[in-house]
Enzyme design. Sequence first.
Site, mmCIF file in Angstrom:
data_model
loop_
_atom_site.group_PDB
_atom_site.id
_atom_site.type_symbol
_atom_site.label_atom_id
_atom_site.label_comp_id
_atom_site.label_asym_id
_atom_site.label_seq_id
_atom_site.Cartn_x
_atom_site.Cartn_y
_atom_site.Cartn_z
ATOM 1 N N ASP A 25 -11.022 12.750 9.085
ATOM 2 C CA ASP A 25 -10.722 13.315 7.764
ATOM 3 C C ASP A 25 -11.926 13.052 6.881
ATOM 4 O OD1 ASP A 25 -7.661 13.668 8.182
ATOM 5 O OD2 ASP A 25 -8.049 11.585 8.698
ATOM 6 N N LYS A 55 -8.540 17.632 4.603
ATOM 7 C CA LYS A 55 -8.346 18.638 3.565
ATOM 8 C C LYS A 55 -9.696 19.143 3.085
ATOM 9 C CE LYS A 55 -4.440 17.375 1.171
ATOM 10 N NZ LYS A 55 -3.820 16.583 0.129
ATOM 11 N N MET A 79 -2.333 6.005 -3.252
ATOM 12 C CA MET A 79 -1.998 7.394 -3.588
ATOM 13 C C MET A 79 -1.212 7.462 -4.888
ATOM 14 S SD MET A 79 -0.925 8.611 0.260
ATOM 15 C CE MET A 79 -0.042 7.103 0.657
HETATM 16 N N1 SAH Z 1 -5.218 4.230 5.889
HETATM 17 C C1 SAH Z 1 -5.835 4.066 4.597
HETATM 18 C C2 SAH Z 1 -4.982 4.619 3.487
HETATM 19 C C3 SAH Z 1 -4.786 6.106 3.543
HETATM 20 S S1 SAH Z 1 -3.839 6.745 2.218
HETATM 21 C C4 SAH Z 1 -6.169 2.585 4.394
HETATM 22 O O1 SAH Z 1 -5.696 1.731 5.136
HETATM 23 O O2 SAH Z 1 -6.939 2.272 3.487
HETATM 24 C C5 SAH Z 1 -5.096 7.252 1.093
HETATM 25 C C6 SAH Z 1 -5.119 6.341 -0.108
HETATM 26 O O3 SAH Z 1 -5.807 5.154 0.218
HETATM 27 C C7 SAH Z 1 -5.839 6.880 -1.313
HETATM 28 O O4 SAH Z 1 -5.018 7.709 -2.074
HETATM 29 C C8 SAH Z 1 -6.174 5.620 -2.052
HETATM 30 O O5 SAH Z 1 -5.056 5.149 -2.773
HETATM 31 C C9 SAH Z 1 -6.431 4.659 -0.935
HETATM 32 N N2 SAH Z 1 -7.852 4.482 -0.618
HETATM 33 C C10 SAH Z 1 -8.461 4.750 0.545
HETATM 34 N N3 SAH Z 1 -9.755 4.362 0.506
HETATM 35 C C11 SAH Z 1 -9.956 3.832 -0.719
HETATM 36 C C12 SAH Z 1 -11.068 3.226 -1.366
HETATM 37 N N4 SAH Z 1 -12.237 3.071 -0.744
HETATM 38 N N5 SAH Z 1 -10.916 2.771 -2.631
HETATM 39 C C13 SAH Z 1 -9.734 2.897 -3.254
HETATM 40 N N6 SAH Z 1 -8.653 3.443 -2.690
HETATM 41 C C14 SAH Z 1 -8.751 3.905 -1.437
#
Ligand code: SAH
Length: 545
Positions: free
Chosen positions: A36, A57, A172
Amino acid sequence: MDSGVIYLVGAGPGDPGLLTCRAVETLQQADAVLYDRLLDNRVLEHATKAELVFVGKRPDRHAVPQEEINALLIARARRGETVVRLKGGDPFVFGRGGEEALAARAAGLQCEIVPGITSAIAAPAYAGIPVTHRGLAPGVTIVTGHEDPAKPDSQVDWQRLAAGEETLVILMGMARLSAIAETLIAHGRAADTPVAVIENGTHPEQRSVVATLASIGARVQHAGLGSPAIVVVGKVAALAHELAWLPERPLAGRRVVVTRAQAHAGELARLLRNCGAYPIEVPVIETAPPEDPGALDAALSNLKGYDAVVFVSVNAVEACFERLRTVHRLDARALAGLELWALGSRTVEALKQRGIEADVNPRNHDLASLLEREPARAPSGRRYLLPRGAAWWGASRSLEIADALATHGARVEEVNAYRSVPVSGVRERLQRLLEEKRIDAITFTSSSAVRSFAAEFPAAELAELCSQSAIASIGPLTSATAREVGLPPRVEAAESTLSGLLEALIAHFAADGGGAGPGGAGAGDASDAGPSPAGTVTFNERDGA
Ligand code: SAH
């Protein structure tokens, strides 16, 4: 045919240094990587032999449906491929990794999980927030903020989460931040509970804001923070004031294009990154063998006919050794007995890697003083071989060092050992980048890069580029070429080295309004604490937590 393997791999939160060793191993082995949108595409560079398939997306389109991704994973694994499904953070933390693992299992395929560092913990950590802390937070709950908290059938029990002292880490949640904060207050969390929002956590562009449940919605809106971001609710959020540790970086959040040839871009990119910038590598030239290697071959097969070889660049070292090896079946021993010169520390290093200590190592421009200091080097009558690059746009002048040696009576033979050739597609790449986000500077480290770059754009577009981004040049020669082709530099290095270029960029942006940083970081608003581009955390005293 034997089935392949599916790896569900966590790519970590953004900083490529937070990728696990196991993740790198699986990427190296992969035949295909389904990924992604990632915060940093350098992660994909480990997948050297894989086909890269984007399934996220796109700005203008919907995401690829989950069933389709499952089907793709299964079809490729059935073909015997090693398939990596790469996901931001950890694959099992809101990554739909569980669904993909179930689908693989149902299809009878082997599926291995490679956990990643989740943004839920890493982004707070990079802002100085421990998600649990003795006496402040006995636990932590990671929850999605995707659902409308006012919906009666919401799967998230906000009433229960509002009670107690546990830290809430909300993913999110940016679209509904205010509604979530209001719901938590309505269910009993104190309105002055500290809240932190960390955008682009662990990434050079990381920004964060600390406020309270009552004020966070307005503060985040004012600061213009957006996704991806982590919301941390609880007393631990206020620890950011004491524990924020990312150093103030002079180029924090600056997006800087590096136009050097791919093979040499790494060093400048690393320097930029260390200063907090986000380097974007758009190579505009690459090195290729000379059009006619005849002169080089003649020189290499007659090395006894010279007293010394002058290596002016890493490219020159690489080109000579490559030609010696592949055509003449020779190695470093062919240079035995010759005096070897290396210009610049990287050239010295390139020789060292081949087991050779350079005899003479003049700094780029102090050859005259070297010859004065060491008259024994006075080269009168000596024969020098100088392998060099040929410019792609036409005849090139004699190199400065060749002139200096010749002035001292040396016989210098300049031979074309390689040439720089333009890389195509630069315009498309740059336009896409400019559409996505602003670019603060475009760096040039050679005239050939400038020419190659300019040749890709109509004049009007060059002018437009110059108004949007600062053109930065490594020195007067590169600047002269840049002016000539319609890319007048706003930044020029005082010393013609990569560090000199970096210093000039830092000075430029320091003068340019104190580092506004990305995304409208509140200029003229220091007292009311906009977001902090340097990764430190801002706090509004009036929030009082
Ligand atoms: N699997 C991922 C989460 C996926 S859901 C994990 O473990 O981090 C996607 C959400 O993750 C985003 O909407 C945001 O809230 C968060 N996110 C992912 N990377 C981020 C980052 N570097 N900084 C802040 N939020 C992040």
